[in-house]
Design an enzyme around this catalytic site. Structure first.
Site, PDB file in Angstrom:
ATOM      1  N   SER A 182     -21.316   4.343 -46.058  1.00  0.00           N
ATOM      2  CA  SER A 182     -22.457   4.539 -46.874  1.00  0.00           C
ATOM      3  C   SER A 182     -22.823   4.177 -47.959  1.00  0.00           C
ATOM      4  O   SER A 182     -24.226   3.641 -47.662  1.00  0.00           O
ATOM      5  CB  SER A 182     -23.225   6.544 -46.175  1.00  0.00           C
ATOM      6  OG  SER A 182     -22.770   7.014 -45.184  1.00  0.00           O
TER       7      SER A 182
ATOM      8  N   ARG B 102     -25.187   1.280 -49.368  1.00  0.00           N
ATOM      9  CA  ARG B 102     -26.844   1.240 -50.371  1.00  0.00           C
ATOM     10  C   ARG B 102     -25.988   0.400 -51.269  1.00  0.00           C
ATOM     11  O   ARG B 102     -26.773  -0.271 -52.321  1.00  0.00           O
ATOM     12  CB  ARG B 102     -26.435   2.536 -50.905  1.00  0.00           C
ATOM     13  CG  ARG B 102     -26.941   3.574 -49.782  1.00  0.00           C
ATOM     14  CD  ARG B 102     -26.780   5.364 -49.635  1.00  0.00           C
ATOM     15  NE  ARG B 102     -26.834   5.863 -48.986  1.00  0.00           N
ATOM     16  CZ  ARG B 102     -26.674   6.325 -47.907  1.00  0.00           C
ATOM     17  NH1 ARG B 102     -26.722   5.818 -46.772  1.00  0.00           N
ATOM     18  NH2 ARG B 102     -27.535   7.144 -47.513  1.00  0.00           N
TER      19      ARG B 102
ATOM     20  N   SER C 194     -31.681  13.936 -42.146  1.00  0.00           N
ATOM     21  CA  SER C 194     -31.522  12.354 -41.890  1.00  0.00           C
ATOM     22  C   SER C 194     -31.593  11.506 -43.120  1.00  0.00           C
ATOM     23  O   SER C 194     -32.721  11.783 -43.500  1.00  0.00           O
ATOM     24  CB  SER C 194     -32.407  11.494 -40.644  1.00  0.00           C
ATOM     25  OG  SER C 194     -31.852  10.395 -40.791  1.00  0.00           O
TER      26      SER C 194
ATOM     27  N   ASP D  68     -21.720  12.457 -37.836  1.00  0.00           N
ATOM     28  CA  ASP D  68     -20.706  11.337 -37.000  1.00  0.00           C
ATOM     29  C   ASP D  68     -19.273  11.787 -36.698  1.00  0.00           C
ATOM     30  O   ASP D  68     -18.474  10.806 -35.814  1.00  0.00           O
ATOM     31  CB  ASP D  68     -20.689  10.309 -38.156  1.00  0.00           C
ATOM     32  CG  ASP D  68     -21.726  10.005 -38.853  1.00  0.00           C
ATOM     33  OD1 ASP D  68     -22.979   9.721 -37.127  1.00  0.00           O
ATOM     34  OD2 ASP D  68     -22.162   8.442 -39.482  1.00  0.00           O
TER      35      ASP D  68
ATOM     36  N   LYS E 224     -27.709   7.813 -31.197  1.00  0.00           N
ATOM     37  CA  LYS E 224     -26.439   7.172 -32.902  1.00  0.00           C
ATOM     38  C   LYS E 224     -26.177   5.405 -32.152  1.00  0.00           C
ATOM     39  O   LYS E 224     -26.768   5.542 -30.912  1.00  0.00           O
ATOM     40  CB  LYS E 224     -24.842   8.175 -32.528  1.00  0.00           C
ATOM     41  CG  LYS E 224     -25.846   9.093 -33.591  1.00  0.00           C
ATOM     42  CD  LYS E 224     -25.379   8.847 -35.366  1.00  0.00           C
ATOM     43  CE  LYS E 224     -26.480  10.296 -35.774  1.00  0.00           C
ATOM     44  NZ  LYS E 224     -27.175   9.985 -37.553  1.00  0.00           N
TER      45      LYS E 224
ATOM     46  N   ARG F 285     -16.823   4.851 -32.752  1.00  0.00           N
ATOM     47  CA  ARG F 285     -16.142   6.008 -33.113  1.00  0.00           C
ATOM     48  C   ARG F 285     -15.887   6.802 -31.502  1.00  0.00           C
ATOM     49  O   ARG F 285     -15.503   7.113 -32.014  1.00  0.00           O
ATOM     50  CB  ARG F 285     -17.396   7.260 -33.849  1.00  0.00           C
ATOM     51  CG  ARG F 285     -17.735   6.657 -35.448  1.00  0.00           C
ATOM     52  CD  ARG F 285     -17.976   7.877 -36.008  1.00  0.00           C
ATOM     53  NE  ARG F 285     -18.696   7.559 -37.305  1.00  0.00           N
ATOM     54  CZ  ARG F 285     -18.165   6.622 -38.059  1.00  0.00           C
ATOM     55  NH1 ARG F 285     -17.158   6.695 -38.634  1.00  0.00           N
ATOM     56  NH2 ARG F 285     -19.209   6.302 -39.202  1.00  0.00           N
TER      57      ARG F 285
HETATM   58  C1  S3P Z   1     -26.011   8.002 -42.591  1.00  0.00           C
HETATM   59  C2  S3P Z   1     -26.742   8.593 -42.226  1.00  0.00           C
HETATM   60  C3  S3P Z   1     -26.152   9.484 -40.736  1.00  0.00           C
HETATM   61  C4  S3P Z   1     -25.115   8.356 -40.719  1.00  0.00           C
HETATM   62  C5  S3P Z   1     -24.405   7.710 -40.484  1.00  0.00           C
HETATM   63  C6  S3P Z   1     -24.418   6.845 -41.906  1.00  0.00           C
HETATM   64  C7  S3P Z   1     -26.327   7.376 -44.006  1.00  0.00           C
HETATM   65  O1  S3P Z   1     -27.664   9.039 -40.191  1.00  0.00           O
HETATM   66  O2  S3P Z   1     -25.126   8.803 -39.086  1.00  0.00           O
HETATM   67  O3  S3P Z   1     -23.635   6.928 -40.019  1.00  0.00           O
HETATM   68  O4  S3P Z   1     -25.920   6.650 -44.939  1.00  0.00           O
HETATM   69  O5  S3P Z   1     -27.122   7.251 -44.871  1.00  0.00           O
HETATM   70  P1  S3P Z   1     -28.640  10.377 -39.996  1.00  0.00           P
HETATM   71  O6  S3P Z   1     -29.143  10.362 -41.377  1.00  0.00           O
HETATM   72  O7  S3P Z   1     -30.019   9.614 -39.853  1.00  0.00           O
HETATM   73  O8  S3P Z   1     -28.531  11.335 -39.475  1.00  0.00           O
END
Ligand code: S3P
Length: 443
Positions: free
Chosen positions: A27, A31, A170, A327, A354, A400
């Site tokens: 994540s 970003r 989310s 996840d 997912k 995963r």
């Molecule tokens: C993520 C948010 C999650 C997660 C993804 C990474 C992120 O998805 O499943 O692997 O980096 O913001 P959601 O926020 O749509 O559930």
């Protein structure tokens, strides 16, 4: 006929031991590339996850006008132009939902046009959850083939802030709206009745933006919050130190919990409370999981997590915890198969959208390995007991799902093989080498 690519995990037959370092958080890595491209000046990143998902986002950052350089292992420099430019070609986000959804939000804020696409799995995933609010803000989207599915072209610019109430917890939706809100007029507000991971809010501040966060006063005392961002703020390049990914650390730690005699330590794991639902759950199941040397790094708590082989017992996982471990349910399910009693996982309908339908894939994979599982529309229940294994499991090209079944195979009675394991490289390059370094046999 050449055989389909697969990997096989053999029952370990001996304890797994050792200390490893988790790969960089996915994540935060996404970003760092996106924010770096939007910012003015230089962003230096260390500990970047060099998985395929992030490399796709790095290429996207370049296509939007940033200069992206790899300086060494995990060390990257992004030089942003203070905004995104119209890319010369289609932005291919590969397998990455986070990459495409955050980039769509970022791009929508600028007066540019960009077309987004992805692999077969990403083309099946819903996009209107993000394009819906972005359309309310004033962006326009043209679907190339089917509404709600990639490829899609965004026409951005001239946005107005919105007040958005999240119906699914989310972070991807929240982040897309906030990134668009940076270049909108007025204020953008996202209300989350259930908190999702807050890496965007934290990183916006690190890049110099002001983000307001207020707790929500829900009847019955909920856990939510309201995030507020004023439009017209600019980002300035900074340094980003990427902590270890708790979602990846989960795999070697899970192996430590289920293979008799094991002691496995993963160093430098991010302990952001919006990401540690799995660790809480394992501890409630009786796991001997300890955290040492808790410290601060790059604006996040990190620590060294040790898992020792444990007698697990099934529990009902609180639904309110789903967002903090969304996840991690596949690997939780794999460890639950070795617990005494049933583990009930409900309120996780999001798993179905997912990288694959993860409820269905786990149910089928575990059943093939002799585990009793009940499937529900928004959840599943895994009955614990000895795990036979001895199956070849379909993964629908989901990293995963592949890693979860390989870990399961290390403690099963017979080997477990997974098909199409190459996608493991999207989030965890070096997974097989790391596991084998701990004493596993995955070939
Ligand atoms: C993520 C948010 C999650 C997660 C993804 C990474 C992120 O998805 O499943 O692997 O980096 O913001 P959601 O926020 O749509 O559930």
């Amino acid at each position: 006929m050449p055989s389909a690519p697969q990997l096989t995990a053999r029952p370990a037959g001996r304890a797994l031991t050792g200390t490893v370092r988790a790969p960089g958080d996915k994540s935060i890595s996404h970003r760092s590339m996106i924010f770096g491209a939007m910012a003015t000046g230089v962003t230096e990143v260390e500990g970047l996850l060099e998985g395929d998902d992030i490399l796709a986002t790095a290429r996207a950052a370049e296509a939007f006008g940033a200069t992206v350089e790899r300086l060494g292992e995990g060390r990257w420099r992004v030089t942003g132009q203070g905004g995104l430019k119209t890319p010369a070609s289609v932005i291919d986000c590969g397998n990455a939902g986070t990459g495409v959804r955050l980039l769509m939000g970022a791009a929508a804020g600028y007066p540019i046009t960009a077309t987004f696409d992805g692999d077969a799995s990403l083309r099946k995933r819903p996009m209107k959850r993000v394009t819906g609010p972005l359309t309310e803000m004033g962006a326009r989207f043209d679907w190339a083939a089917v509404e709600d599915r990639l490829p899609v072209t965004v026409h951005g610019g001239n946005l107005e802030g919105i007040d958005y109430l999240q119906t699914v917890a989310s972070a991807q939706i929240k982040s897309a709206i906030l990134l668009a809100g940076l270049n909108a007029t007025g204020e953008t507000v996202v209300t989350e009745p259930e908190k999702s991971r807050d890496h965007t809010e934290r990183m916006l501040r690190a890049f110099g933006a002001e983000v307001g966060v207020e707790p929500l006063n829900l009847n019955g005392g909920g856990e939510g919050w309201k995030i507020t961002l004023k439009g017209g703020q600019t980002l300035t390049g900074t340094t980003v130190s990427v902590p270890g990914d708790p979602s990846s650390a989960a795999f070697p730690l899970a192996a430590g919990l289920i293979v008799p005699g094991s002691v496995v330590t993963v160093e430098g794991v991010m302990l952001n409370p919006l990401r540690t639902g799995l660790f809480e759950t394992w501890i409630e199941m009786g796991a001997d999981l300890t955290i040492a040397d808790e410290r601060e790094s790059g604006g996040e708590r990190i620590g060294d997590v040790t898992a020792r082989h444990s007698a697990l017992k099934g529990i009902v996982v609180p639904e309110s915890r789903a967002a903090s471990m969304i996840d991690e349910y596949p690997i939780l399910a794999a460890t639950a198969a070795f617990a005494e009693g049933a583990t009930v996982m409900r309120g996780v309908g999001e798993m179905r959208v997912k990288e694959s339908d993860r409820i269905s894939l786990m149910v089928n994979g575990l059943r093939a390995c002799g585990v009793r599982v009940e499937e529900e529309a928004e959840g599943f229940i895994v009955a614990g007991g000895p795990v036979r294994g001895g199956a070849t499991v379909a993964t629908a090209h989901d990293h995963r799902i592949a890693m979860s079944h390989l870990v399961l195979g290390l403690a099963a009675e017979q080997p477990v093989s997974v098909l199409d394991p190459e996608m493991i490289a999207t989030s965890f390059p070096g997974f097989v080498e790391m596991m084998n370094g701990l004493g596993a046999e995955i070939v």
